[in-house]
Design a protein around this motif. Structure first.
Motif, PDB file in Angstrom:
ATOM      1  N   UNK A 184       1.186  -1.097   0.203  1.00 55.67           N
ATOM      2  CA  UNK A 184       0.210  -0.364   0.270  1.00 55.67           C
ATOM      3  C   UNK A 184       0.550   1.385   0.343  1.00 55.67           C
ATOM      4  N   UNK A 185      -0.204   2.171  -0.441  1.00 55.73           N
ATOM      5  CA  UNK A 185       0.823   4.014  -0.556  1.00 55.73           C
ATOM      6  C   UNK A 185       0.891   4.234   0.761  1.00 55.73           C
ATOM      7  N   UNK A 186       1.606   4.963   1.586  1.00 57.38           N
ATOM      8  CA  UNK A 186       1.601   5.304   2.792  1.00 57.38           C
ATOM      9  C   UNK A 186      -0.102   5.497   2.730  1.00 57.38           C
ATOM     10  N   UNK A 187      -0.293   5.546   4.516  1.00 54.64           N
ATOM     11  CA  UNK A 187      -1.700   6.579   4.451  1.00 54.64           C
ATOM     12  C   UNK A 187      -1.684   8.064   4.175  1.00 54.64           C
ATOM     13  N   UNK A 188      -0.463   8.448   4.744  1.00 55.73           N
ATOM     14  CA  UNK A 188       0.245   9.630   3.997  1.00 55.73           C
ATOM     15  C   UNK A 188      -0.723  10.598   3.289  1.00 55.73           C
ATOM     16  N   UNK A 189       0.574   9.755   2.560  1.00 54.12           N
ATOM     17  CA  UNK A 189      -0.614  10.104   0.482  1.00 54.12           C
ATOM     18  C   UNK A 189      -1.809  10.109   0.384  1.00 54.12           C
ATOM     19  N   UNK A 190      -2.460   9.356   0.972  1.00 59.97           N
ATOM     20  CA  UNK A 190      -4.084   9.044   0.627  1.00 59.97           C
ATOM     21  C   UNK A 190      -4.591   9.609   1.553  1.00 59.97           C
ATOM     22  N   UNK A 191      -4.943  10.707   2.210  1.00 55.33           N
ATOM     23  CA  UNK A 191      -6.034  11.571   3.063  1.00 55.33           C
ATOM     24  C   UNK A 191      -7.212  11.166   3.060  1.00 55.33           C
ATOM     25  N   UNK A 192      -7.309  10.783   4.194  1.00 58.53           N
ATOM     26  CA  UNK A 192      -8.914  10.632   4.465  1.00 58.53           C
ATOM     27  C   UNK A 192      -9.394   8.802   4.241  1.00 58.53           C
ATOM     28  N   UNK A 193      -8.399   7.883   3.498  1.00 55.31           N
ATOM     29  CA  UNK A 193      -9.231   6.945   3.655  1.00 55.31           C
ATOM     30  C   UNK A 193      -8.879   6.072   4.705  1.00 55.31           C
ATOM     31  N   UNK A 194      -7.922   6.165   5.813  1.00 53.61           N
ATOM     32  CA  UNK A 194      -7.961   5.187   6.625  1.00 53.61           C
ATOM     33  C   UNK A 194      -9.286   5.636   7.464  1.00 53.61           C
ATOM     34  N   UNK A 223      10.237   0.833   2.899  1.00 52.58           N
ATOM     35  CA  UNK A 223       9.081   2.629   3.147  1.00 52.58           C
ATOM     36  C   UNK A 223      10.497   3.938   3.656  1.00 52.58           C
ATOM     37  N   UNK A 224       9.746   4.588   3.654  1.00 53.29           N
ATOM     38  CA  UNK A 224      10.703   5.699   3.755  1.00 53.29           C
ATOM     39  C   UNK A 224      11.508   5.734   5.058  1.00 53.29           C
ATOM     40  N   UNK A 225      12.925   6.632   5.533  1.00 53.10           N
ATOM     41  CA  UNK A 225      12.926   6.072   6.851  1.00 53.10           C
ATOM     42  C   UNK A 225      12.379   7.088   8.040  1.00 53.10           C
ATOM     43  N   UNK A 226      11.686   7.555   7.673  1.00 49.92           N
ATOM     44  CA  UNK A 226      11.534   8.362   8.558  1.00 49.92           C
ATOM     45  C   UNK A 226       9.747   8.108   9.008  1.00 49.92           C
ATOM     46  N   UNK A 227       9.313   6.803   8.801  1.00 47.98           N
ATOM     47  CA  UNK A 227       8.227   6.405   8.787  1.00 47.98           C
ATOM     48  C   UNK A 227       8.947   5.464  10.068  1.00 47.98           C
ATOM     49  N   UNK A 228      10.226   5.475  10.658  1.00 49.91           N
ATOM     50  CA  UNK A 228      10.472   3.792  11.757  1.00 49.91           C
ATOM     51  C   UNK A 228      10.522   5.113  12.784  1.00 49.91           C
ATOM     52  N   UNK A 239       2.013   4.680  12.005  1.00 41.87           N
ATOM     53  CA  UNK A 239       1.109   4.334  11.314  1.00 41.87           C
ATOM     54  C   UNK A 239       0.121   4.885   9.770  1.00 41.87           C
ATOM     55  N   UNK A 240       0.862   6.177   9.386  1.00 42.72           N
ATOM     56  CA  UNK A 240       0.920   7.012   8.154  1.00 42.72           C
ATOM     57  C   UNK A 240       1.892   7.114   7.855  1.00 42.72           C
ATOM     58  N   UNK A 241       2.667   7.062   7.833  1.00 46.56           N
ATOM     59  CA  UNK A 241       4.432   7.122   7.095  1.00 46.56           C
ATOM     60  C   UNK A 241       4.196   5.564   6.387  1.00 46.56           C
ATOM     61  N   UNK A 242       4.262   4.745   6.775  1.00 42.72           N
ATOM     62  CA  UNK A 242       4.825   3.202   6.552  1.00 42.72           C
ATOM     63  C   UNK A 242       3.664   2.515   5.650  1.00 42.72           C
ATOM     64  N   UNK A 243       4.857   2.365   4.295  1.00 39.94           N
ATOM     65  CA  UNK A 243       4.143   1.306   3.138  1.00 39.94           C
ATOM     66  C   UNK A 243       3.544   0.357   3.619  1.00 39.94           C
ATOM     67  N   UNK A 244       2.383  -0.672   4.223  1.00 33.99           N
ATOM     68  CA  UNK A 244       1.974  -1.993   4.568  1.00 33.99           C
ATOM     69  C   UNK A 244       2.126  -2.932   3.547  1.00 33.99           C
ATOM     70  N   UNK A 245       2.421  -4.156   3.587  1.00 32.22           N
ATOM     71  CA  UNK A 245       2.554  -4.433   2.970  1.00 32.22           C
ATOM     72  C   UNK A 245       1.427  -5.801   3.059  1.00 32.22           C
ATOM     73  N   UNK A 246       0.309  -5.854   2.181  1.00 35.33           N
ATOM     74  CA  UNK A 246      -0.663  -6.952   2.765  1.00 35.33           C
ATOM     75  C   UNK A 246      -0.098  -8.321   2.218  1.00 35.33           C
ATOM     76  N   UNK A 247      -0.290  -9.621   3.204  1.00 34.70           N
ATOM     77  CA  UNK A 247       0.437 -10.831   3.225  1.00 34.70           C
ATOM     78  C   UNK A 247      -0.362 -12.009   2.467  1.00 34.70           C
TER      79      UNK A 247
END
Ligand code: ZN
Ligand code: ZN
Length: 446
Positions: A184-194, A223-228, A239-247
Protein backbone atom coordinates in the motif's frame (compact mmCIF):
# COMPACT_ATOMS: atom_id res chain seq x y z
CA UNK A 1 51.24 83.74 59.50
CA UNK A 2 51.66 83.03 55.81
CA UNK A 3 48.53 84.04 53.94
CA UNK A 4 49.34 82.22 50.74
CA UNK A 5 49.52 78.59 51.74
CA UNK A 6 48.99 75.56 49.57
CA UNK A 7 46.40 72.98 50.68
CA UNK A 8 49.30 70.57 51.23
CA UNK A 9 50.71 72.95 53.82
CA UNK A 10 47.62 72.62 56.06
CA UNK A 11 47.92 70.64 59.26
CA UNK A 12 45.98 67.39 59.62
CA UNK A 13 43.21 69.08 61.64
CA UNK A 14 43.00 72.13 59.34
CA UNK A 15 42.79 69.86 56.31
CA UNK A 16 39.96 67.85 57.86
CA UNK A 17 38.06 71.04 58.73
CA UNK A 18 38.51 72.40 55.21
CA UNK A 19 37.20 69.15 53.72
CA UNK A 20 34.24 69.21 56.13
CA UNK A 21 33.43 72.82 55.12
CA UNK A 22 33.87 71.96 51.45
CA UNK A 23 31.71 68.86 51.57
CA UNK A 24 28.94 69.84 53.98
CA UNK A 25 28.50 73.62 53.72
CA UNK A 26 27.78 76.06 50.96
CA UNK A 27 30.68 78.39 51.82
CA UNK A 28 32.01 79.65 48.49
CA UNK A 29 35.46 78.64 47.27
CA UNK A 30 36.71 82.23 47.63
CA UNK A 31 35.47 82.38 51.23
CA UNK A 32 37.17 79.02 51.92
CA UNK A 33 40.41 80.39 50.46
CA UNK A 34 40.10 83.40 52.71
CA UNK A 35 39.06 81.36 55.78
CA UNK A 36 42.03 78.98 55.51
CA UNK A 37 44.43 81.65 54.27
CA UNK A 38 45.17 79.80 51.06
CA UNK A 39 46.95 81.02 47.95
CA UNK A 40 44.15 82.00 45.48
CA UNK A 41 46.17 80.36 42.70
CA UNK A 42 45.30 76.97 44.20
CA UNK A 43 42.01 77.07 42.29
CA UNK A 44 43.84 77.59 39.01
CA UNK A 45 43.31 73.94 37.91
CA UNK A 46 40.03 73.58 39.83
CA UNK A 47 39.88 73.89 43.60
CA UNK A 48 38.86 70.23 43.96
CA UNK A 49 42.04 69.07 42.26
CA UNK A 50 44.08 70.72 44.98
CA UNK A 51 42.85 68.09 47.49
CA UNK A 52 45.57 65.46 47.31
CA UNK A 53 45.30 63.80 50.70
CA UNK A 54 42.86 60.99 51.55
CA UNK A 55 40.34 61.25 54.41
CA UNK A 56 40.23 58.58 57.11
CA UNK A 57 36.82 56.86 57.34
CA UNK A 58 35.17 54.62 59.92
CA UNK A 59 34.98 51.75 57.41
CA UNK A 60 37.28 48.74 57.68
CA UNK A 61 39.19 47.19 54.77
CA UNK A 62 37.45 44.00 53.55
CA UNK A 63 40.86 42.31 53.20
CA UNK A 64 42.87 43.23 56.28
CA UNK A 65 40.42 45.14 58.49
CA UNK A 66 42.52 48.32 58.70
CA UNK A 67 40.76 51.70 58.33
CA UNK A 68 39.86 52.74 54.80
CA UNK A 69 40.69 56.18 53.45
CA UNK A 70 38.71 57.99 50.82
CA UNK A 71 38.96 60.82 48.32
CA UNK A 72 37.13 64.11 48.93
CA UNK A 73 33.55 64.21 47.60
CA UNK A 74 33.42 66.71 44.73
CA UNK A 75 30.81 69.48 44.97
CA UNK A 76 29.74 69.74 41.35
CA UNK A 77 29.82 66.23 39.95
CA UNK A 78 28.74 62.91 41.39
CA UNK A 79 32.01 61.30 40.40
CA UNK A 80 32.55 58.09 42.34
CA UNK A 81 35.24 58.54 45.01
CA UNK A 82 37.80 55.84 45.66
CA UNK A 83 38.28 54.13 49.06
CA UNK A 84 41.74 52.89 49.77
CA UNK A 85 43.55 50.80 52.38
CA UNK A 86 47.10 51.95 53.10
CA UNK A 87 47.96 48.72 54.93
CA UNK A 88 47.40 46.23 52.11
CA UNK A 89 47.06 48.64 49.15
CA UNK A 90 43.48 47.49 48.44
CA UNK A 91 41.19 50.02 46.81
CA UNK A 92 37.58 49.62 45.77
CA UNK A 93 38.19 49.90 42.04
CA UNK A 94 37.54 47.21 39.48
CA UNK A 95 40.69 45.16 38.89
CA UNK A 96 42.30 46.29 42.14
CA UNK A 97 45.91 45.16 42.03
CA UNK A 98 46.31 44.31 45.72
CA UNK A 99 47.53 40.78 46.46
CA UNK A 100 44.22 39.70 47.91
CA UNK A 101 42.10 40.83 44.94
CA UNK A 102 44.57 39.36 42.43
CA UNK A 103 44.38 36.07 44.29
CA UNK A 104 40.55 36.09 44.30
CA UNK A 105 40.48 36.81 40.56
CA UNK A 106 43.01 34.09 39.81
CA UNK A 107 40.94 31.57 41.76
CA UNK A 108 37.77 32.64 39.96
CA UNK A 109 39.48 32.27 36.61
CA UNK A 110 40.64 28.79 37.57
CA UNK A 111 37.13 27.79 38.66
CA UNK A 112 35.72 29.13 35.39
CA UNK A 113 38.27 27.16 33.39
CA UNK A 114 37.42 23.98 35.31
CA UNK A 115 33.69 24.47 34.70
CA UNK A 116 34.31 24.98 31.01
CA UNK A 117 36.42 21.84 30.81
CA UNK A 118 33.75 19.91 32.68
CA UNK A 119 31.06 21.14 30.27
CA UNK A 120 33.19 20.21 27.29
CA UNK A 121 33.77 16.73 28.71
CA UNK A 122 30.05 16.25 29.28
CA UNK A 123 29.22 17.47 25.78
CA UNK A 124 31.79 15.05 24.38
CA UNK A 125 30.31 12.20 26.40
CA UNK A 126 26.79 13.06 25.25
CA UNK A 127 27.93 13.08 21.61
CA UNK A 128 29.58 9.69 22.04
CA UNK A 129 26.45 8.25 23.61
CA UNK A 130 24.30 9.71 20.83
CA UNK A 131 26.57 8.14 18.21
CA UNK A 132 26.39 4.77 19.95
CA UNK A 133 22.62 5.08 20.18
CA UNK A 134 22.37 5.95 16.49
CA UNK A 135 24.55 2.98 15.58
CA UNK A 136 22.44 0.72 17.78
CA UNK A 137 19.22 2.04 16.23
CA UNK A 138 20.54 1.60 12.72
CA UNK A 139 21.57 -1.99 13.41
CA UNK A 140 18.22 -2.62 15.08
CA UNK A 141 16.28 -1.11 12.17
CA UNK A 142 18.26 -3.13 9.63
CA UNK A 143 17.50 -6.32 11.58
CA UNK A 144 13.88 -5.35 11.77
CA UNK A 145 13.57 -4.64 8.05
CA UNK A 146 15.42 -7.87 7.27
CA UNK A 147 12.93 -9.74 9.40
CA UNK A 148 10.04 -8.02 7.63
CA UNK A 149 11.41 -8.71 4.14
CA UNK A 150 12.23 -12.29 5.09
CA UNK A 151 8.59 -12.94 5.74
CA UNK A 152 7.75 -15.48 3.12
CA UNK A 153 4.61 -16.88 4.63
CA UNK A 154 1.65 -15.66 2.64
CA UNK A 155 -1.97 -16.27 3.47
CA UNK A 156 -4.62 -17.27 1.04
CA UNK A 157 -7.45 -14.75 1.06
CA UNK A 158 -10.12 -17.40 1.29
CA UNK A 159 -8.54 -18.95 4.40
CA UNK A 160 -8.78 -15.72 6.40
CA UNK A 161 -11.48 -15.11 8.97
CA UNK A 162 -14.51 -13.37 7.51
CA UNK A 163 -13.67 -10.20 9.46
CA UNK A 164 -10.14 -10.09 8.01
CA UNK A 165 -11.52 -10.77 4.53
CA UNK A 166 -13.92 -7.84 4.82
CA UNK A 167 -11.15 -5.54 6.10
CA UNK A 168 -8.67 -6.60 3.40
CA UNK A 169 -11.34 -6.29 0.73
CA UNK A 170 -12.12 -2.73 1.95
CA UNK A 171 -8.44 -1.80 1.85
CA UNK A 172 -7.97 -3.31 -1.62
CA UNK A 173 -11.08 -1.49 -2.87
CA UNK A 174 -10.20 1.95 -1.55
CA UNK A 175 -6.44 2.22 -1.07
CA UNK A 176 -3.85 2.57 -3.80
CA UNK A 177 -1.59 -0.46 -4.27
CA UNK A 178 1.94 -0.11 -5.64
CA UNK A 179 2.88 -1.68 -9.00
CA UNK A 180 0.35 -4.51 -9.06
CA UNK A 181 1.37 -5.87 -5.67
CA UNK A 182 -0.16 -5.99 -2.22
CA UNK A 183 1.98 -3.07 -1.02
CA UNK A 184 0.00 0.00 0.00
CA UNK A 185 1.05 3.57 -0.61
CA UNK A 186 1.43 5.18 2.84
CA UNK A 187 -1.80 6.53 4.35
CA UNK A 188 -0.10 9.93 4.58
CA UNK A 189 -0.28 10.12 0.78
CA UNK A 190 -3.93 8.98 0.71
CA UNK A 191 -5.64 11.45 3.03
CA UNK A 192 -9.02 10.48 4.43
CA UNK A 193 -8.69 6.82 3.41
CA UNK A 194 -7.79 5.37 6.80
CA UNK A 195 -10.61 7.23 8.54
CA UNK A 196 -13.38 5.60 6.53
CA UNK A 197 -12.43 1.92 6.59
CA UNK A 198 -14.16 1.28 9.90
CA UNK A 199 -16.93 3.37 11.50
CA UNK A 200 -14.29 4.45 14.05
CA UNK A 201 -10.64 5.01 13.11
CA UNK A 202 -9.49 3.53 16.45
CA UNK A 203 -11.18 0.25 15.55
CA UNK A 204 -9.28 0.17 12.28
CA UNK A 205 -6.02 0.83 14.10
CA UNK A 206 -6.80 -1.99 16.54
CA UNK A 207 -7.50 -4.31 13.63
CA UNK A 208 -4.26 -3.22 11.94
CA UNK A 209 -2.29 -3.90 15.11
CA UNK A 210 -3.77 -7.38 15.37
CA UNK A 211 -3.21 -8.11 11.66
CA UNK A 212 0.37 -6.97 12.14
CA UNK A 213 0.87 -9.35 15.06
CA UNK A 214 -0.63 -12.19 13.03
CA UNK A 215 1.71 -11.27 10.16
CA UNK A 216 -1.21 -10.76 7.81
CA UNK A 217 0.23 -7.27 7.35
CA UNK A 218 3.95 -6.53 7.29
CA UNK A 219 6.11 -3.50 6.69
CA UNK A 220 7.49 -2.84 3.23
CA UNK A 221 11.30 -2.50 3.64
CA UNK A 222 11.24 0.32 1.08
CA UNK A 223 9.15 2.54 3.36
CA UNK A 224 10.48 6.03 3.98
CA UNK A 225 13.09 6.13 6.74
CA UNK A 226 11.08 8.62 8.81
CA UNK A 227 8.31 6.03 9.11
CA UNK A 228 10.43 4.45 11.85
CA UNK A 229 10.76 6.11 15.22
CA UNK A 230 12.96 5.12 18.13
CA UNK A 231 11.28 5.80 21.40
CA UNK A 232 12.49 4.68 24.85
CA UNK A 233 14.88 2.22 23.23
CA UNK A 234 12.28 0.49 21.11
CA UNK A 235 11.33 0.79 17.46
CA UNK A 236 7.94 2.24 16.64
CA UNK A 237 6.19 2.51 13.30
CA UNK A 238 4.38 5.61 12.16
CA UNK A 239 1.05 4.21 10.89
CA UNK A 240 0.65 7.12 8.51
CA UNK A 241 4.10 7.06 6.96
CA UNK A 242 4.93 3.40 6.56
CA UNK A 243 4.06 1.38 3.45
CA UNK A 244 2.09 -1.64 4.59
CA UNK A 245 2.34 -4.91 2.77
CA UNK A 246 -0.68 -7.20 2.66
CA UNK A 247 0.58 -10.77 2.97
CA UNK A 248 -2.01 -12.31 0.65
CA UNK A 249 -0.48 -14.61 -1.95
CA UNK A 250 -3.13 -13.75 -4.55
CA UNK A 251 -1.73 -10.21 -4.63
CA UNK A 252 1.76 -11.37 -5.68
CA UNK A 253 0.63 -13.60 -8.51
CA UNK A 254 1.45 -11.31 -11.41
CA UNK A 255 -0.24 -13.46 -14.04
CA UNK A 256 -3.62 -13.44 -12.32
CA UNK A 257 -3.26 -10.20 -10.39
CA UNK A 258 -6.17 -8.31 -11.95
CA UNK A 259 -8.54 -11.23 -11.66
CA UNK A 260 -7.47 -11.95 -8.07
CA UNK A 261 -7.86 -8.31 -7.08
CA UNK A 262 -11.31 -8.22 -8.59
CA UNK A 263 -12.33 -11.38 -6.72
CA UNK A 264 -11.08 -9.89 -3.45
CA UNK A 265 -12.89 -6.63 -4.09
CA UNK A 266 -16.14 -8.36 -4.98
CA UNK A 267 -15.77 -11.09 -2.30
CA UNK A 268 -16.46 -13.48 -5.12
CA UNK A 269 -15.83 -16.81 -3.37
CA UNK A 270 -18.19 -19.60 -2.50
CA UNK A 271 -18.90 -19.70 1.19
CA UNK A 272 -20.31 -22.66 3.10
CA UNK A 273 -23.82 -22.51 4.50
CA UNK A 274 -22.85 -24.37 7.65
CA UNK A 275 -24.20 -23.30 11.02
CA UNK A 276 -20.79 -22.13 12.10
CA UNK A 277 -20.31 -19.92 9.03
CA UNK A 278 -23.82 -18.49 9.37
CA UNK A 279 -22.86 -17.74 12.96
CA UNK A 280 -19.68 -15.97 11.81
CA UNK A 281 -21.73 -13.81 9.48
CA UNK A 282 -24.15 -13.02 12.28
CA UNK A 283 -21.36 -12.02 14.66
CA UNK A 284 -19.78 -9.74 12.08
CA UNK A 285 -23.17 -8.20 11.31
CA UNK A 286 -23.58 -7.47 15.03
CA UNK A 287 -20.05 -6.09 15.30
CA UNK A 288 -20.33 -3.75 12.31
CA UNK A 289 -23.86 -2.80 13.40
CA UNK A 290 -22.61 -2.05 16.90
CA UNK A 291 -19.77 0.13 15.61
CA UNK A 292 -22.19 1.97 13.32
CA UNK A 293 -24.50 2.61 16.29
CA UNK A 294 -21.66 4.03 18.42
CA UNK A 295 -20.72 6.22 15.47
CA UNK A 296 -24.37 7.29 15.21
CA UNK A 297 -24.56 8.21 18.93
CA UNK A 298 -21.46 10.38 18.54
CA UNK A 299 -22.88 11.93 15.40
CA UNK A 300 -26.10 12.86 17.26
CA UNK A 301 -24.19 14.22 20.26
CA UNK A 302 -22.05 16.43 18.00
CA UNK A 303 -25.23 17.74 16.37
CA UNK A 304 -26.46 18.81 19.83
CA UNK A 305 -23.17 20.43 20.70
CA UNK A 306 -19.89 20.12 18.79
CA UNK A 307 -18.06 20.41 22.11
CA UNK A 308 -19.07 16.89 23.14
CA UNK A 309 -16.01 14.74 23.58
CA UNK A 310 -15.82 11.37 21.83
CA UNK A 311 -18.43 9.13 23.47
CA UNK A 312 -17.15 5.71 24.42
CA UNK A 313 -19.99 3.47 25.63
CA UNK A 314 -19.74 2.10 29.14
CA UNK A 315 -19.64 -1.68 29.41
CA UNK A 316 -23.28 -1.60 30.49
CA UNK A 317 -24.43 0.32 27.39
CA UNK A 318 -22.26 -1.83 25.16
CA UNK A 319 -23.87 -5.01 26.54
CA UNK A 320 -27.27 -3.41 26.23
CA UNK A 321 -26.83 -2.55 22.52
CA UNK A 322 -25.17 -5.88 21.72
CA UNK A 323 -28.00 -7.81 23.37
CA UNK A 324 -30.46 -5.97 21.11
CA UNK A 325 -28.52 -7.18 18.07
CA UNK A 326 -28.39 -10.71 19.49
CA UNK A 327 -32.15 -10.73 19.94
CA UNK A 328 -32.47 -10.11 16.19
CA UNK A 329 -33.30 -6.40 16.15
CA UNK A 330 -32.37 -4.54 12.95
CA UNK A 331 -29.87 -1.66 12.84
CA UNK A 332 -32.67 0.75 11.86
CA UNK A 333 -34.68 0.00 15.00
CA UNK A 334 -31.67 0.57 17.25
CA UNK A 335 -31.02 3.82 15.41
CA UNK A 336 -34.65 4.78 16.00
CA UNK A 337 -34.10 4.04 19.69
CA UNK A 338 -31.02 6.31 19.77
CA UNK A 339 -32.93 8.97 17.87
CA UNK A 340 -35.77 8.76 20.42
CA UNK A 341 -33.35 8.86 23.36
CA UNK A 342 -31.63 11.96 21.95
CA UNK A 343 -34.96 13.70 21.24
CA UNK A 344 -36.36 13.09 24.70
CA UNK A 345 -33.06 14.20 26.24
CA UNK A 346 -33.07 17.49 24.35
CA UNK A 347 -36.74 18.16 25.14
CA UNK A 348 -36.23 17.22 28.80
CA UNK A 349 -33.06 19.32 29.07
CA UNK A 350 -33.67 22.28 26.76
CA UNK A 351 -30.59 24.24 27.88
CA UNK A 352 -28.34 22.03 25.85
CA UNK A 353 -25.33 24.30 26.13
CA UNK A 354 -25.24 24.32 29.90
CA UNK A 355 -24.35 20.96 31.29
CA UNK A 356 -22.79 18.51 28.88
CA UNK A 357 -22.05 15.71 31.42
CA UNK A 358 -25.65 15.98 32.64
CA UNK A 359 -26.94 15.60 29.09
CA UNK A 360 -24.73 12.59 28.55
CA UNK A 361 -25.95 10.92 31.74
CA UNK A 362 -29.55 11.54 30.80
CA UNK A 363 -28.95 10.19 27.32
CA UNK A 364 -27.42 7.00 28.72
CA UNK A 365 -30.39 6.64 31.03
CA UNK A 366 -32.81 7.05 28.10
CA UNK A 367 -30.90 4.58 25.91
CA UNK A 368 -31.09 1.94 28.65
CA UNK A 369 -34.78 2.62 29.25
CA UNK A 370 -35.73 2.43 25.57
CA UNK A 371 -33.49 -0.59 24.99
CA UNK A 372 -35.51 -2.51 27.61
CA UNK A 373 -38.73 -1.53 25.84
CA UNK A 374 -37.32 -2.67 22.50
CA UNK A 375 -36.06 -5.96 23.97
CA UNK A 376 -39.55 -6.71 25.28
CA UNK A 377 -41.29 -5.69 22.09
CA UNK A 378 -39.38 -5.70 18.80
CA UNK A 379 -42.15 -3.67 17.20
CA UNK A 380 -41.81 -0.92 19.80
CA UNK A 381 -39.92 1.20 17.22
CA UNK A 382 -40.11 1.50 13.46
CA UNK A 383 -36.89 1.26 11.47
CA UNK A 384 -35.18 4.62 11.19
CA UNK A 385 -34.34 5.36 7.56
CA UNK A 386 -30.71 5.67 6.56
CA UNK A 387 -29.36 9.12 7.41
CA UNK A 388 -27.80 10.38 4.19
CA UNK A 389 -25.60 12.84 6.04
CA UNK A 390 -23.62 9.92 7.42
CA UNK A 391 -21.07 8.38 5.11
CA UNK A 392 -21.23 4.57 5.10
CA UNK A 393 -17.96 3.02 6.29
CA UNK A 394 -16.04 0.84 3.84
CA UNK A 395 -16.36 -2.36 5.89
CA UNK A 396 -20.11 -1.79 6.14
CA UNK A 397 -20.31 -1.35 2.35
CA UNK A 398 -18.17 -4.43 1.63
CA UNK A 399 -20.03 -6.55 4.16
CA UNK A 400 -23.64 -5.59 3.48
CA UNK A 401 -23.63 -4.41 -0.13
CA UNK A 402 -20.87 -6.51 -1.66
CA UNK A 403 -20.58 -9.67 0.43
CA UNK A 404 -24.26 -10.05 1.39
CA UNK A 405 -25.46 -8.36 -1.80
CA UNK A 406 -27.96 -6.03 -0.15
CA UNK A 407 -28.81 -3.72 -3.01
CA UNK A 408 -29.13 -0.27 -1.48
CA UNK A 409 -29.60 1.26 -4.93
CA UNK A 410 -32.93 -0.54 -5.20
CA UNK A 411 -33.87 -0.09 -1.54
CA UNK A 412 -31.83 2.58 0.26
CA UNK A 413 -33.03 1.36 3.65
CA UNK A 414 -32.41 -2.33 3.15
CA UNK A 415 -29.43 -2.47 5.57
CA UNK A 416 -31.35 -0.61 8.24
CA UNK A 417 -34.52 -2.65 7.81
CA UNK A 418 -33.24 -6.20 7.53
CA UNK A 419 -33.28 -8.05 10.85
CA UNK A 420 -30.25 -10.20 11.48
CA UNK A 421 -31.25 -13.87 11.81
CA UNK A 422 -30.22 -17.27 10.46
CA UNK A 423 -32.99 -17.41 7.91
CA UNK A 424 -32.14 -14.04 6.37
CA UNK A 425 -28.43 -14.85 6.29
CA UNK A 426 -29.02 -18.21 4.64
CA UNK A 427 -31.14 -16.70 1.92
CA UNK A 428 -28.57 -13.93 1.32
CA UNK A 429 -25.81 -16.56 1.04
CA UNK A 430 -27.99 -18.55 -1.33
CA UNK A 431 -28.44 -15.47 -3.54
CA UNK A 432 -24.70 -14.89 -3.36
CA UNK A 433 -24.06 -18.17 -5.17
CA UNK A 434 -26.09 -17.01 -8.16
CA UNK A 435 -24.43 -13.61 -8.14
CA UNK A 436 -20.98 -15.21 -7.99
CA UNK A 437 -21.72 -17.41 -10.97
CA UNK A 438 -22.74 -14.33 -12.96
CA UNK A 439 -19.69 -12.33 -12.00
CA UNK A 440 -17.31 -15.27 -12.51
CA UNK A 441 -18.54 -15.38 -16.09
CA UNK A 442 -17.80 -11.71 -16.25
CA UNK A 443 -14.30 -12.16 -14.85
CA UNK A 444 -13.50 -14.85 -17.39
CA UNK A 445 -14.22 -12.41 -20.19
CA UNK A 446 -11.54 -9.97 -18.99
ZN1 ZN B 1 43.74 46.44 53.73
ZN1 ZN C 1 42.33 44.88 46.48
Amino acid sequence: MDNNRNIDDLSEVEYENLVKDYETTKISINDLIAKYKLDPSCKKFGFYNAFTRYIKTKLGCPNCGARLYREVFPRKTDRRVVYKCFECTHSDVPYCQCDFCRDVRAKELERHRELLEQEQAEEEKRKQEELLKQAYYRAHLIDYLKDQSNQTEFFSFYDLSLEDQIAISSICSKATLIDNTGVLISFELQPGIKENFFPQTEKFELWLEQAFKNRLISVDPHSKIDAFIFNDGSLKIDLNKVNFKIMIKELYDSENYDENLKKIRTMCFSYPETDSFVNNVKELWHEIGYQEIVYYINYRLKLINPKFEEYIPTLKIERCIRSLFKSGVSIGKIQALIHGAVSSTTSYLPNINENLPHIKNHLIFMIEKKAKELLNDHNRFKNAPRDYRICQSDISYIFFNIFLGMDSDKNPNIINETPCNDEVIRSLLQNKKTRNEDSLDEIQFI
